[in-house]
Design a protein around this motif. Structure first.
Motif, mmCIF file in Angstrom:
data_model
loop_
_atom_site.group_PDB
_atom_site.id
_atom_site.type_symbol
_atom_site.label_atom_id
_atom_site.label_comp_id
_atom_site.label_asym_id
_atom_site.label_seq_id
_atom_site.Cartn_x
_atom_site.Cartn_y
_atom_site.Cartn_z
ATOM 1 N N ARG A 29 -8.652 6.430 -0.982
ATOM 2 C CA ARG A 29 -8.723 5.699 0.290
ATOM 3 C C ARG A 29 -9.646 4.495 0.161
ATOM 4 O O ARG A 29 -9.304 3.385 0.567
ATOM 5 N N ARG A 30 -10.813 4.704 -0.455
ATOM 6 C CA ARG A 30 -11.766 3.611 -0.600
ATOM 7 C C ARG A 30 -11.211 2.502 -1.492
ATOM 8 O O ARG A 30 -11.331 1.314 -1.179
ATOM 9 N N VAL A 31 -10.589 2.876 -2.614
ATOM 10 C CA VAL A 31 -10.041 1.873 -3.539
ATOM 11 C C VAL A 31 -8.983 1.015 -2.846
ATOM 12 O O VAL A 31 -8.986 -0.216 -2.968
ATOM 13 N N GLN A 50 -8.535 0.581 0.437
ATOM 14 C CA GLN A 50 -9.138 -0.207 1.514
ATOM 15 C C GLN A 50 -9.873 -1.418 0.960
ATOM 16 O O GLN A 50 -9.770 -2.519 1.498
ATOM 17 N N GLU A 51 -10.621 -1.231 -0.110
ATOM 18 C CA GLU A 51 -11.405 -2.341 -0.671
ATOM 19 C C GLU A 51 -10.510 -3.396 -1.306
ATOM 20 O O GLU A 51 -10.913 -4.547 -1.453
ATOM 21 N N ALA A 52 -9.296 -3.014 -1.684
ATOM 22 C CA ALA A 52 -8.370 -3.967 -2.298
ATOM 23 C C ALA A 52 -7.701 -4.872 -1.268
ATOM 24 O O ALA A 52 -7.137 -5.896 -1.625
ATOM 25 N N PRO A 75 -10.763 1.305 -9.832
ATOM 26 C CA PRO A 75 -10.081 0.213 -9.129
ATOM 27 C C PRO A 75 -8.845 -0.298 -9.850
ATOM 28 O O PRO A 75 -8.369 -1.396 -9.572
ATOM 29 N N SER A 81 -5.832 -4.434 -11.852
ATOM 30 C CA SER A 81 -6.611 -4.072 -10.671
ATOM 31 C C SER A 81 -5.678 -3.772 -9.498
ATOM 32 O O SER A 81 -4.624 -4.399 -9.346
ATOM 33 N N GLN A 134 0.826 -1.210 0.000
ATOM 34 C CA GLN A 134 0.000 0.000 0.000
ATOM 35 C C GLN A 134 0.862 1.262 0.000
ATOM 36 O O GLN A 134 0.588 2.211 -0.747
ATOM 37 N N ALA A 161 -6.193 -4.438 -6.449
ATOM 38 C CA ALA A 161 -6.124 -5.617 -5.574
ATOM 39 C C ALA A 161 -5.071 -6.607 -6.060
ATOM 40 O O ALA A 161 -4.282 -7.137 -5.270
#
Length: 198
Positions: free
Chosen positions: A150-152, A154-156, A55, A82, A38, A84
């Motif tokens: 931040r959301r991308v 965190q979701e990864a 994403p 992606s 990260q 992730a």
């Protein structure tokens, strides 16, 4: 605070402090392999070396001459991939394993469970107190100011393995309960048609 650079050393600390830590070693001590990935993504984005759109992440320029973790990240997404998948590849890669091994050899990381030793925790606290690096190095995605980014990120992040297995078991149990208690719901249809008596 300017863009993140990996080569700012953190403060030394006693016998285990002979090793000068870079930002990725501190990130590993703060929260493990995923945090290292990260921090690399966020730092490279700040420096304009990668772009994050929705994403997906794409390397705009290779991180030639940069930290091995940064080179691994830019190599993982030359044409877009992606977030992730890139974070998982970097976190599980040999560059991050090398960080783990160096921290263990320095007595800053435990050998069995890979948790920071008391000396490792002191080094993280000292690095935080120095204020040379962004808060996300220590606190992760919640410290990122850009709400969408931040959301991308965190979701990864993968679910902890125990939690993931627990949620999967709960989902299967709920599925069995649904199929065992048929109350007229037709899983193949989304509304329409009255099912009551005429």
């Amino acid at each position: 605070m300017g863009p993140l650079h990996a080569d700012i050393p953190s403060q030394q600390d006693g016998p285990a402090g002979a090793m000068v830590l870079d930002v990725y070693e501190v990130a590993y001590l703060a929260a493990g392999p995923q945090r290292v990935a990260q921090v690399a993504l966020l730092g490279l984005r700040e420096r304009g070396l990668v772009g994050v759109v929705g994403p997906r992440v794409r390397a705009d320029r290779p991180a030639d001459g940069g930290h091995p973790v940064e080179r691994a990240l830019t190599a993982a997404c030359p044409r877009g991939r992606s977030v992730a998948a890139v974070l998982a590849a970097v976190a599980g890669g040999p560059e991050v394993a090398g960080i783990r091994d160096r921290l263990r050899a320095a007595g800053l990381l435990g050998r069995v469970r890979s948790r920071p030793t008391a000396a490792g925790r002191r080094r993280v606290a000292a690095a935080r107190a120095e204020g040379a690096w962004p808060a996300y190095v220590f606190d992760g995605p919640p410290a990122v100011a850009d709400r969408m980014l931040r959301r991308v990120v965190q979701e990864a992040a993968p679910l902890p393995s125990g939690l993931g297995r627990h949620l999967a078991r709960m989902g299967k149990a709920l599925d069995r309960a649904d199929h065992g208690n048929d109350h007229g719901y037709d899983g193949g249809s989304c509304g329409g048609g009255g099912s009551g008596p005429d």
